[in-house]
Structures are given as C-alpha cells and as structure tokens.
Design a protein around this motif. Structure first.
Motif, PDB file in Angstrom:
ATOM      1  N   TYR A   5       0.942  -1.357   0.544  1.00  0.00           N
ATOM      2  CA  TYR A   5       0.057  -0.029   0.523  1.00  0.00           C
ATOM      3  C   TYR A   5       0.581   0.909  -0.242  1.00  0.00           C
ATOM      4  O   TYR A   5       1.930   1.125   0.889  1.00  0.00           O
ATOM      5  CB  TYR A   5      -0.765   0.117   1.595  1.00  0.00           C
ATOM      6  N   VAL A   6       0.911   2.517  -0.947  1.00  0.00           N
ATOM      7  CA  VAL A   6       1.682   2.722  -0.882  1.00  0.00           C
ATOM      8  C   VAL A   6       1.093   4.504  -0.156  1.00  0.00           C
ATOM      9  O   VAL A   6      -0.630   4.355  -0.378  1.00  0.00           O
ATOM     10  CB  VAL A   6       1.779   3.942  -2.599  1.00  0.00           C
ATOM     11  N   THR A   7       1.166   5.249   0.680  1.00  0.00           N
ATOM     12  CA  THR A   7       1.029   5.378   1.668  1.00  0.00           C
ATOM     13  C   THR A   7       1.835   6.803   2.700  1.00  0.00           C
ATOM     14  O   THR A   7       3.258   6.489   2.639  1.00  0.00           O
ATOM     15  CB  THR A   7       0.496   4.815   2.775  1.00  0.00           C
ATOM     16  N   PRO A   8       1.249   7.560   2.807  1.00  0.00           N
ATOM     17  CA  PRO A   8       2.534   8.756   2.883  1.00  0.00           C
ATOM     18  C   PRO A   8       2.810   7.616   4.962  1.00  0.00           C
ATOM     19  O   PRO A   8       3.424   8.807   5.367  1.00  0.00           O
ATOM     20  CB  PRO A   8       2.187   9.506   3.960  1.00  0.00           C
TER      21      PRO A   8
ATOM     22  N   SER B 101       6.661   4.800   1.603  1.00  0.00           N
ATOM     23  CA  SER B 101       6.034   5.448   1.086  1.00  0.00           C
ATOM     24  C   SER B 101       7.131   6.575  -0.088  1.00  0.00           C
ATOM     25  O   SER B 101       8.017   5.840   0.132  1.00  0.00           O
ATOM     26  CB  SER B 101       6.289   6.813   2.472  1.00  0.00           C
TER      27      SER B 101
ATOM     28  N   TYR C  61       5.477  13.877   2.622  1.00  0.00           N
ATOM     29  CA  TYR C  61       4.645  15.322   2.031  1.00  0.00           C
ATOM     30  C   TYR C  61       3.442  14.320   1.209  1.00  0.00           C
ATOM     31  O   TYR C  61       3.523  13.008   1.219  1.00  0.00           O
ATOM     32  CB  TYR C  61       5.468  16.078   0.513  1.00  0.00           C
TER      33      TYR C  61
ATOM     34  N   THR D  72      -1.853  13.797  -4.091  1.00  0.00           N
ATOM     35  CA  THR D  72      -3.732  13.266  -4.339  1.00  0.00           C
ATOM     36  C   THR D  72      -3.974  12.134  -4.657  1.00  0.00           C
ATOM     37  O   THR D  72      -4.401  11.856  -4.675  1.00  0.00           O
ATOM     38  CB  THR D  72      -3.699  14.538  -5.221  1.00  0.00           C
ATOM     39  N   GLY D  73      -2.913  10.834  -5.044  1.00  0.00           N
ATOM     40  CA  GLY D  73      -3.058   9.983  -5.379  1.00  0.00           C
ATOM     41  C   GLY D  73      -2.013   9.015  -5.136  1.00  0.00           C
ATOM     42  O   GLY D  73      -0.215   9.333  -4.778  1.00  0.00           O
TER      43      GLY D  73
HETATM   44  N1  SAH Z   1      -5.435  10.658   4.316  1.00  0.00           N
HETATM   45  C1  SAH Z   1      -4.361  10.286   3.669  1.00  0.00           C
HETATM   46  C2  SAH Z   1      -3.650  10.996   2.571  1.00  0.00           C
HETATM   47  C3  SAH Z   1      -3.853  10.279   1.954  1.00  0.00           C
HETATM   48  S1  SAH Z   1      -3.414  11.387   0.294  1.00  0.00           S
HETATM   49  C4  SAH Z   1      -2.867  11.201   5.543  1.00  0.00           C
HETATM   50  O1  SAH Z   1      -3.040  11.968   6.158  1.00  0.00           O
HETATM   51  O2  SAH Z   1      -2.263   9.355   5.346  1.00  0.00           O
HETATM   52  C5  SAH Z   1      -4.078   9.952  -1.240  1.00  0.00           C
HETATM   53  C6  SAH Z   1      -3.908   8.370  -1.838  1.00  0.00           C
HETATM   54  O3  SAH Z   1      -1.965   9.623  -1.729  1.00  0.00           O
HETATM   55  C7  SAH Z   1      -3.146   8.055  -0.235  1.00  0.00           C
HETATM   56  O4  SAH Z   1      -3.854   6.436   0.019  1.00  0.00           O
HETATM   57  C8  SAH Z   1      -2.477   7.495  -0.658  1.00  0.00           C
HETATM   58  O5  SAH Z   1      -2.227   6.195  -1.727  1.00  0.00           O
HETATM   59  C9  SAH Z   1      -0.824   8.151  -1.453  1.00  0.00           C
HETATM   60  N2  SAH Z   1      -0.118   9.363  -1.090  1.00  0.00           N
HETATM   61  C10 SAH Z   1      -0.122  10.174  -0.944  1.00  0.00           C
HETATM   62  N3  SAH Z   1       0.772  10.955  -0.232  1.00  0.00           N
HETATM   63  C11 SAH Z   1       2.246   9.688  -0.476  1.00  0.00           C
HETATM   64  C12 SAH Z   1       3.648  10.073  -0.232  1.00  0.00           C
HETATM   65  N4  SAH Z   1       4.257  10.489   0.249  1.00  0.00           N
HETATM   66  N5  SAH Z   1       3.539   8.180  -0.622  1.00  0.00           N
HETATM   67  C13 SAH Z   1       3.380   7.207  -1.037  1.00  0.00           C
HETATM   68  N6  SAH Z   1       1.815   7.271  -1.587  1.00  0.00           N
HETATM   69  C14 SAH Z   1       0.989   9.094  -1.499  1.00  0.00           C
END
Ligand code: SAH
Length: 268
Positions: free
Chosen positions: A88-91, A134, A138, A141-142
């Motif tokens: 799952y790519v996520t911050p 991540s 930062y 949007t996706g």
């Molecule tokens: N509300 C969430 C951010 C959502 S951003 C939080 O605060 O953690 C929308 C999507 O963009 C996330 O679900 C993720 O899949 C992707 N995304 C945003 N920033 C990212 C990053 N730095 N690295 C990887 N994926 C990212």
C-alpha cells in the motif's frame, strides 16, 4: 517480474510506464504491468461507486473496502496459489530506498494498491496489505505516482532491463555512497575542462579518484549517508611506527592514542 496495480486511474499507470527503458523491457518480456481498475469491482452497478463518507466525521471521501478486496481477489486468482506481497503506497509507510527496491526486485509478482481522496478503509488494509511504503514526507493526491516511482526503481534492478548491469552496481546508494561526477565529450566546454585523470587511461588512478569524489560528495550533500558509510568502512589505522619511544618518555596523549589504535585494530 509482474506488477499488478490496483488503481482508480489505470490510464495513468499504463501511459506512465510504457516508454523508454521500461517500455522496451516490457516488449522483451522481462517485466509486465497490468493496471486493474478498482471501479470494475464496485457492487454498485448503476454508479460504480467506490468511496463514501468517513465515520466520525471529517473532510473528504474514503475508498471503501469491498471493491478493493474483490479487485485483489481477482488478481490473486490470476497469479495462482501463492500469496503475493501487497504494497500500500501511503505517506504513513517506511520511506522507500534502494535497498527496499532490491528486496522487492526478487519477487515474481508484486501487487500495488494506490489510494485516492482521503485514503482507504483500514479494514481492507489489515486484510490484504503486507508492506506500507511511502516515497517521502509529503502528501500527494493519489498513489499512482508513488507506485510508478517504485515500479521504475524496482524494474531497473531486474536482470537484463538495463543494457549494462554494471551501472546498477556503481551508481548512487550502492554502499551508501552517491555516484562520482561524470563527463562526456567534448573535453572542454564553456572553458571547463574534464579532470585530467579521466583522460589518463590509468584505470587504477581513475577508480581511486572516483571513490574519493564519491566520498566527498556524499559528505557534503548527504551527511546521513556519509555517517553510515564511515561506520561500515572505518578509516584504516595508521601503521605503528617501528621505533617506539620508551614507555617512560611516552606522553599521556601518546598512550591514549595507542590505546585507541589498538582498540580499532581489535574491532576489525
Ligand atoms: N489522509 C491520508 C493521505 C491521503 S493522500 C493521510 O493523512 O495519510 C491520498 C493517497 O495518495 C493515499 O491513500 C496514498 O495512496 C497516496 N499518497 C499520498 N502521499 C503519498 C506518499 N508520500 N507516498 C506514497 N503514497 C502517497
């Protein structure tokens, strides 16, 4: 190696990965990517809805669990029996680096989940995700761009994808060093000359020069990496002088220095 990307915007993935080196690698059959549209797995036939409000309030929409889970199960069925790693790519994940790229490059199949809007319902993450990753501190949007960044870095470590596999061995982050500066023709441009040593034909000297440049560049630009490099490659202690001072003559400083050297030697 096969990449399976779960996304709401498959065209982004397909267009983003199909050019240049990765496009050629795909043609040669070294890697494959498929972008699977999560929307195709929505139970809502009429509107193909995939997101809804978050419980407890708060701004924005959240991607729902069911379409993602069904999309994942369809990919698993295609792959066969083994459970693939699902990123799952996520911050909120560990920050991606070259070592992680090398680790992922040993897999046969990798599944990526790209979030959008406010993110994804926690329950489906608990059910299917093996790695939270991540691309930096930062918020985007996706997840499509982060997934593409990772797929690019992983693909170029798959044997045969780069024409010259040696370049992956010497370039930045190998051994915690940044790559040395490089030059191509002409020998002089805007009054700047290529360092003479690179034209000398002396490969040993060139290698020494490049290592020095790599170390210095890393020290200046990435002190965090430099520290790791120095820990793994401590400077060799200088050879002890043959003629030792008599112990009575040795100053306190000499004694501590020799003890330090001895300790370093013991540790190596
Ligand atoms: N509300 C969430 C951010 C959502 S951003 C939080 O605060 O953690 C929308 C999507 O963009 C996330 O679900 C993720 O899949 C992707 N995304 C945003 N920033 C990212 C990053 N730095 N690295 C990887 N994926 C990212």
């Amino acid at each position: 190696m096969n990449f399976h990307v779960m996304t709401l915007f498959p065209e982004m993935i397909e267009q983003g990965l199909d050019t240049s080196i990765l496009g050629r690698a795909r043609e040669k059959g070294l890697i494959s990517f498929e972008a699977v549209n999560i929307r195709d797995y929505s139970n809502d036939i009429k509107h193909r809805k995939v997101d809804d409000y978050t419980y407890g309030g708060g701004a924005g929409m959240l991607m729902q669990a069911q379409p993602i889970y069904d999309c994942y199960m369809a990919i698993r069925e295609k792959i066969g029996s083994h459970k693939p790693r699902v990123i799952y790519v996520t911050p909120q994940g560990s920050v991606f680096n070259q070592q992680m790229a090398a680790d992922f490059a040993t897999e046969e199949d990798l599944v990526f989940l790209c979030g959008h809007y406010e993110g994804v319902d926690e329950r489906v993450l608990e059910e299917i995700v093996t790695d939270y990753v991540s691309i930096g501190d930062y918020v985007l949007t996706g997840g499509e761009l982060p997934a593409m960044v990772m797929i690019d870095a992983i693909s170029r470590l798959v044997p045969g994808v780069l024409n010259n596999d040696e370049s992956a061995m010497t370039e930045s982050f190998n051994n915690n060093l940044l790559e040395y500066p490089q030059y191509s023709r002409p020998e002089e441009w805007m009054g700047k000359k290529v360092p003479a040593i690179l034209l000398s034909g002396d490969h040993k000297k060139v290698d020494e020069w490049r290592l020095e440049q790599s170390i210095e560049r890393t020290r200046l630009r990435r002190p965090d990496l430099y520290e790791k490099y120095m820990l793994e490659n401590p400077p060799k202690p200088e050879k002890k002088k043959r003629r030792r001072k008599k112990s009575t003559e040795a100053s306190a400083a000499d004694v501590t220095m020799q003890a330090d050297l001895q300790e370093q030697e013991d540790n190596t």
